[in-house]
Design a protein around this motif. Structure first.
Motif, PDB file in Angstrom:
ATOM      1  N   ALA A  21     -55.377 -29.011 133.523  1.00  0.00           N
ATOM      2  CA  ALA A  21     -53.970 -29.233 134.314  1.00  0.00           C
ATOM      3  C   ALA A  21     -53.390 -27.780 134.114  1.00  0.00           C
ATOM      4  CB  ALA A  21     -53.297 -30.245 133.445  1.00  0.00           C
ATOM      5  N   ARG A  22     -53.799 -27.329 133.077  1.00  0.00           N
ATOM      6  CA  ARG A  22     -53.087 -25.719 132.796  1.00  0.00           C
ATOM      7  C   ARG A  22     -53.898 -24.523 133.640  1.00  0.00           C
ATOM      8  NH1 ARG A  22     -51.883 -28.016 127.809  1.00  0.00           N
ATOM      9  NH2 ARG A  22     -53.908 -26.636 127.215  1.00  0.00           N
ATOM     10  N   GLY A  23     -54.970 -24.836 133.688  1.00  0.00           N
ATOM     11  CA  GLY A  23     -56.337 -23.937 134.618  1.00  0.00           C
ATOM     12  C   GLY A  23     -57.069 -23.889 133.377  1.00  0.00           C
ATOM     13  N   ASP A  24     -57.211 -24.548 132.515  1.00  0.00           N
ATOM     14  CA  ASP A  24     -58.254 -24.095 131.528  1.00  0.00           C
ATOM     15  C   ASP A  24     -59.546 -25.724 131.284  1.00  0.00           C
ATOM     16  OD1 ASP A  24     -59.818 -23.559 129.100  1.00  0.00           O
ATOM     17  OD2 ASP A  24     -58.127 -23.508 127.381  1.00  0.00           O
ATOM     18  N   PRO A  25     -60.903 -24.890 131.726  1.00  0.00           N
ATOM     19  CA  PRO A  25     -61.398 -25.592 132.084  1.00  0.00           C
ATOM     20  C   PRO A  25     -62.374 -25.738 130.658  1.00  0.00           C
ATOM     21  CG  PRO A  25     -62.351 -24.370 133.689  1.00  0.00           C
ATOM     22  CD  PRO A  25     -60.751 -24.073 132.437  1.00  0.00           C
ATOM     23  N   TYR A  26     -62.417 -25.167 129.606  1.00  0.00           N
ATOM     24  CA  TYR A  26     -63.117 -24.816 129.019  1.00  0.00           C
ATOM     25  C   TYR A  26     -63.095 -25.644 127.087  1.00  0.00           C
ATOM     26  CZ  TYR A  26     -64.709 -21.182 130.798  1.00  0.00           C
ATOM     27  OH  TYR A  26     -65.738 -19.740 131.770  1.00  0.00           O
ATOM     28  N   GLY A  27     -62.179 -27.140 127.602  1.00  0.00           N
ATOM     29  CA  GLY A  27     -61.966 -27.839 126.899  1.00  0.00           C
ATOM     30  C   GLY A  27     -63.250 -29.239 126.552  1.00  0.00           C
ATOM     31  N   PHE A  28     -63.568 -28.809 128.099  1.00  0.00           N
ATOM     32  CA  PHE A  28     -64.964 -29.898 128.319  1.00  0.00           C
ATOM     33  C   PHE A  28     -65.907 -29.317 127.520  1.00  0.00           C
ATOM     34  CE2 PHE A  28     -62.546 -31.515 131.989  1.00  0.00           C
ATOM     35  CZ  PHE A  28     -62.748 -32.836 131.474  1.00  0.00           C
ATOM     36  N   VAL A  29     -66.620 -28.168 127.695  1.00  0.00           N
ATOM     37  CA  VAL A  29     -67.479 -27.757 127.239  1.00  0.00           C
ATOM     38  C   VAL A  29     -67.365 -27.102 125.802  1.00  0.00           C
ATOM     39  CG1 VAL A  29     -68.838 -24.984 126.813  1.00  0.00           C
ATOM     40  CG2 VAL A  29     -67.432 -25.816 129.000  1.00  0.00           C
ATOM     41  N   GLU A  30     -65.740 -27.040 125.226  1.00  0.00           N
ATOM     42  CA  GLU A  30     -66.200 -27.517 124.266  1.00  0.00           C
ATOM     43  C   GLU A  30     -66.486 -28.420 123.819  1.00  0.00           C
ATOM     44  OE1 GLU A  30     -62.179 -25.583 123.303  1.00  0.00           O
ATOM     45  OE2 GLU A  30     -62.654 -23.850 123.796  1.00  0.00           O
ATOM     46  N   ASN A  31     -66.171 -29.264 123.383  1.00  0.00           N
ATOM     47  CA  ASN A  31     -65.865 -31.170 123.410  1.00  0.00           C
ATOM     48  C   ASN A  31     -67.548 -31.285 123.601  1.00  0.00           C
ATOM     49  OD1 ASN A  31     -63.769 -31.298 121.736  1.00  0.00           O
ATOM     50  ND2 ASN A  31     -62.690 -30.480 123.393  1.00  0.00           N
ATOM     51  N   ALA A  32     -69.049 -31.128 124.180  1.00  0.00           N
ATOM     52  CA  ALA A  32     -69.422 -30.950 124.937  1.00  0.00           C
ATOM     53  C   ALA A  32     -70.964 -31.575 123.689  1.00  0.00           C
ATOM     54  CB  ALA A  32     -70.016 -30.375 126.408  1.00  0.00           C
ATOM     55  N   THR A  33     -71.626 -32.264 124.031  1.00  0.00           N
ATOM     56  CA  THR A  33     -73.118 -32.103 122.764  1.00  0.00           C
ATOM     57  C   THR A  33     -74.395 -30.790 123.713  1.00  0.00           C
ATOM     58  OG1 THR A  33     -74.280 -33.261 124.298  1.00  0.00           O
ATOM     59  CG2 THR A  33     -73.164 -34.172 123.068  1.00  0.00           C
ATOM     60  N   ASP A  34     -74.678 -30.094 122.828  1.00  0.00           N
ATOM     61  CA  ASP A  34     -75.584 -29.302 123.499  1.00  0.00           C
ATOM     62  C   ASP A  34     -75.946 -29.789 124.879  1.00  0.00           C
ATOM     63  OD1 ASP A  34     -74.492 -27.816 122.099  1.00  0.00           O
ATOM     64  OD2 ASP A  34     -76.304 -27.772 120.269  1.00  0.00           O
ATOM     65  N   ASP A  35     -76.751 -30.727 125.054  1.00  0.00           N
ATOM     66  CA  ASP A  35     -77.473 -31.857 125.593  1.00  0.00           C
ATOM     67  C   ASP A  35     -76.495 -32.568 126.633  1.00  0.00           C
ATOM     68  OD1 ASP A  35     -76.716 -33.766 124.541  1.00  0.00           O
ATOM     69  OD2 ASP A  35     -78.798 -34.876 124.875  1.00  0.00           O
ATOM     70  N   VAL A  36     -76.122 -31.987 127.128  1.00  0.00           N
ATOM     71  CA  VAL A  36     -74.393 -32.919 128.151  1.00  0.00           C
ATOM     72  C   VAL A  36     -74.988 -32.474 129.638  1.00  0.00           C
ATOM     73  CG1 VAL A  36     -72.833 -30.151 128.386  1.00  0.00           C
ATOM     74  CG2 VAL A  36     -72.081 -32.681 128.641  1.00  0.00           C
ATOM     75  N   THR A  37     -74.579 -33.756 130.554  1.00  0.00           N
ATOM     76  CA  THR A  37     -75.136 -33.719 131.671  1.00  0.00           C
ATOM     77  C   THR A  37     -73.646 -33.739 132.506  1.00  0.00           C
ATOM     78  OG1 THR A  37     -75.777 -36.018 131.734  1.00  0.00           O
ATOM     79  CG2 THR A  37     -77.719 -34.631 131.431  1.00  0.00           C
ATOM     80  N   TRP A  38     -74.157 -33.314 134.071  1.00  0.00           N
ATOM     81  CA  TRP A  38     -72.450 -33.211 134.350  1.00  0.00           C
ATOM     82  C   TRP A  38     -72.442 -32.990 135.877  1.00  0.00           C
ATOM     83  CZ3 TRP A  38     -67.085 -31.545 132.727  1.00  0.00           C
ATOM     84  CH2 TRP A  38     -66.667 -31.344 133.645  1.00  0.00           C
ATOM     85  N   PHE A  39     -71.360 -33.458 136.946  1.00  0.00           N
ATOM     86  CA  PHE A  39     -71.974 -33.666 138.459  1.00  0.00           C
ATOM     87  C   PHE A  39     -69.920 -33.782 138.780  1.00  0.00           C
ATOM     88  CE2 PHE A  39     -75.348 -36.949 137.958  1.00  0.00           C
ATOM     89  CZ  PHE A  39     -76.924 -35.723 138.680  1.00  0.00           C
ATOM     90  N   ASP A  40     -69.562 -32.909 139.799  1.00  0.00           N
ATOM     91  CA  ASP A  40     -68.698 -32.772 140.327  1.00  0.00           C
ATOM     92  C   ASP A  40     -68.918 -33.052 140.895  1.00  0.00           C
ATOM     93  OD1 ASP A  40     -68.329 -30.756 140.467  1.00  0.00           O
ATOM     94  OD2 ASP A  40     -68.162 -29.995 138.801  1.00  0.00           O
ATOM     95  N   HIS A  41     -67.686 -32.838 142.509  1.00  0.00           N
ATOM     96  CA  HIS A  41     -67.836 -32.641 143.929  1.00  0.00           C
ATOM     97  C   HIS A  41     -68.307 -31.180 144.385  1.00  0.00           C
ATOM     98  CE1 HIS A  41     -64.326 -30.196 142.637  1.00  0.00           C
ATOM     99  NE2 HIS A  41     -63.696 -29.840 143.865  1.00  0.00           N
ATOM    100  N   THR A  42     -68.019 -30.016 143.720  1.00  0.00           N
ATOM    101  CA  THR A  42     -69.344 -28.827 143.811  1.00  0.00           C
ATOM    102  C   THR A  42     -70.342 -29.331 143.396  1.00  0.00           C
ATOM    103  OG1 THR A  42     -68.386 -27.494 141.744  1.00  0.00           O
ATOM    104  CG2 THR A  42     -66.844 -27.970 143.165  1.00  0.00           C
ATOM    105  N   THR A  43     -71.080 -29.819 142.618  1.00  0.00           N
ATOM    106  CA  THR A  43     -72.734 -30.509 141.978  1.00  0.00           C
ATOM    107  C   THR A  43     -73.268 -30.676 143.591  1.00  0.00           C
ATOM    108  OG1 THR A  43     -72.567 -31.822 141.054  1.00  0.00           O
ATOM    109  CG2 THR A  43     -72.021 -29.908 139.914  1.00  0.00           C
ATOM    110  N   ARG A  44     -74.284 -29.573 143.361  1.00  0.00           N
ATOM    111  CA  ARG A  44     -75.725 -30.504 144.306  1.00  0.00           C
ATOM    112  C   ARG A  44     -76.730 -31.297 143.593  1.00  0.00           C
ATOM    113  NH1 ARG A  44     -75.316 -28.492 149.662  1.00  0.00           N
ATOM    114  NH2 ARG A  44     -74.453 -26.587 149.907  1.00  0.00           N
ATOM    115  N   SER A  45     -76.702 -31.377 142.497  1.00  0.00           N
ATOM    116  CA  SER A  45     -77.407 -31.554 141.598  1.00  0.00           C
ATOM    117  C   SER A  45     -77.013 -31.324 140.186  1.00  0.00           C
ATOM    118  CB  SER A  45     -79.108 -30.360 141.277  1.00  0.00           C
ATOM    119  OG  SER A  45     -78.767 -29.818 140.813  1.00  0.00           O
TER     120      SER A  45
END
Length: 129
Positions: A21-45
């Motif tokens: 909410a403050r413009g820092d998206p890296y919390g998701f990265v820092e708290n992810a496993t090395d093999d994380v998978t992700w989808f959002d409204h901007t991803t095609r795959s």
């Protein structure tokens, strides 16, 4: 005293969303496993791996200024070393106007003493007015 797992997962989610909410998206990265998978409204795959996720969220740095959000309909299910959080996410402007609505599904895996994202999927909600 052992902390309730549901509270651990929810506290992690809120801390990551507070940063987002403050413009820092890296919390998701820092708290992810090395093999994380992700989808959002901007991803095609699907995005595969922590390194690729880090490159992906770079586009969101500084892009958000969300004064307030709510997480209605939170449900957390624990299955051994896995947890699944589903919820809605509503964001609001300074004047209290609703600015966006999202559906979220996130899967966590316990690694040592920490819960880490193993899969994340966010989708905007289209609401007919």
């Amino acid at each position: 005293m052992k902390v309730d797992t549901n509270h651990e997962v929810l506290a992690l989610e809120r801390s990551v969303l507070d940063r987002w909410a403050r413009g820092d998206p890296y919390g998701f990265v820092e708290n992810a496993t090395d093999d994380v998978t992700w989808f959002d409204h901007t991803t095609r795959s699907r995005i595969d791996g922590k390194e690729a996720l880090s490159r992906h969220v770079e586009q969101f740095v500084g892009a958000m200024d969300i004064p307030r959000y709510e997480m209605p309909n939170v449900q957390i299910r624990i299955l051994g070393d896995f947890a699944m959080l589903t919820s809605n996410w509503h964001t609001y402007a300074e004047d209290g106007a609703l600015t966006s609505q999202w559906n979220a599904t996130e899967v966590y895996r316990r690694e040592g003493d920490a819960w880490k994202y193993v899969h994340v999927h966010w989708a905007p909600v289209s609401v007919a007015g």
